[in-house]
Design an enzyme around this catalytic site. Sequence first.
Site, PDB file in Angstrom:
ATOM      1  N   HIS A  47     -16.000   8.640  63.293  1.00 47.80           N
ATOM      2  CA  HIS A  47     -14.699   8.574  63.951  1.00 47.80           C
ATOM      3  C   HIS A  47     -13.662   7.895  63.061  1.00 47.80           C
ATOM      4  O   HIS A  47     -12.507   8.334  62.978  1.00 47.80           O
ATOM      5  CB  HIS A  47     -14.846   7.837  65.284  1.00 47.80           C
ATOM      6  CG  HIS A  47     -13.568   7.619  66.002  1.00 47.80           C
ATOM      7  ND1 HIS A  47     -12.957   6.392  66.069  1.00 47.80           N
ATOM      8  CD2 HIS A  47     -12.767   8.486  66.682  1.00 47.80           C
ATOM      9  CE1 HIS A  47     -11.839   6.498  66.770  1.00 47.80           C
ATOM     10  NE2 HIS A  47     -11.693   7.749  67.148  1.00 47.80           N
ATOM     11  N   GLU A  50     -12.525  10.304  60.508  1.00 53.70           N
ATOM     12  CA  GLU A  50     -11.561  11.251  61.099  1.00 53.70           C
ATOM     13  C   GLU A  50     -10.157  10.661  61.072  1.00 53.70           C
ATOM     14  O   GLU A  50      -9.180  11.339  60.729  1.00 53.70           O
ATOM     15  CB  GLU A  50     -11.988  11.566  62.536  1.00 53.70           C
ATOM     16  CG  GLU A  50     -10.965  12.351  63.339  1.00 53.70           C
ATOM     17  CD  GLU A  50     -10.939  11.956  64.799  1.00 53.70           C
ATOM     18  OE1 GLU A  50      -9.825  11.829  65.353  1.00 53.70           O
ATOM     19  OE2 GLU A  50     -12.015  11.763  65.386  1.00 53.70           O
TER      20      GLU A  50
END
Length: 428
Positions: A47, A50
């Site tokens: 995450h 990202e």
Amino acid sequence: MNVKISRLSNGLIVATDPMSQLESAAVGVWVSAGARHETKPIMGVSHMLEHMAFKGTRRRTARSIAEEIEAVGGFLNAYTSREQTAFHARVLRSDVPLAVDILADILTEPGFAKEELERERQVVLQEIGQAKDTPDDIIFDYLQAVAYPDQPMGWPILGTEETVSGFAQQHLRAYMAANYRSGSMVLIGSGAVDHDMLVRLAEEKFAALPNGTATPPEPSHYMGGELHEGGDLEQCHIAYAFPGVSTVHPDYLLSQVYATALGGGMSSRLFQEVREKRGLCYSIYAFAQAAKDDGILGVYTGTGENEAAEIGAIVAGEMASLAETASDAEVARAKAQLKSSLLMGLERPATRSELIAGHIFNYDRVLTVEEMTENLEAIDTAQVRRFAQNVMETANPAVATVGPAGKLERYGIFAGRFGGKPAVRAAE
């Protein structure tokens, strides 16, 4: 859908799904690596990666990435799941080359500047805090944790305050080197796209991708048990889970029909019994969630502390009733809901791209719309009853709550409504 697929010499797959009536295109890169590919010390790194992808490259600053895509009226976004990470853009037909260039830039030449990492670390920590302040969001992290304890499949996608606080540049680079490899990535264009052009762009822009495939994730093993998190809340948020099936299991579609009939809409059994007949809650629904090697069937509701006392028996009762009395009419309604959801979703190029990515990663090909609808229509009431009976035989349901759960039916009693021996208590 008229999907064309090419595999480049470095292993990268390029897929296009033209929609001639559109002037815009959804273009994205899907990576077959997500939260379950992590190790415990770097929980949440997928995450964070990202987020950091948009914070600058060797050629572009974070601001120039935003300005370039918005100067042509497009937008960029990304998301992380347990099995995939996606980076996608929506642009007009003439701006597809720009979208591909930016996507390639952030995935092959990320900057990971230290000052940007420090800023984004604070953003993610705020995101974790916001999730904890949203009980009908965080409840699913707790459910996942109790269904898959001490496994990557049960870890929160966002990570924890401790792991996020410890991320350094080398963690991002090492994870990316191990998982962002050409053989585990797919470039997909849907809408106003030309296949040959996208292949040429991919050959030029993604040549620097390292060859090979992502590190295989640790296999998941459903366990079950219970986890209760208190808090000064008006509502008790309750989530139940039971062993389900994987995305590649022959009963995958059947699990979707079952969940829809049980609690997929206003006509479903749970909605009618719990909300409409008894008025015990505002929201209740069932879901079937699947990964490539496992899956769960779940039920969520938010209710008052006193009303929570009745929920467990009703949920188990409706599940048992579905196994015995599922009707042709409700199975037909469930299939109609799923079919319309599929076909309506296919009107959006972004949804088509996501569907294509899932099919390639799971089946190594893209199922036709005809296949999907025929497979759905072939499901009958006897199959739904059989599937429902199997669910009732689970030994270890998972139960997670947030809020005042003191009057909730004890785990041993709830588990005793199903087959087998109850699981060991996970947490109080």
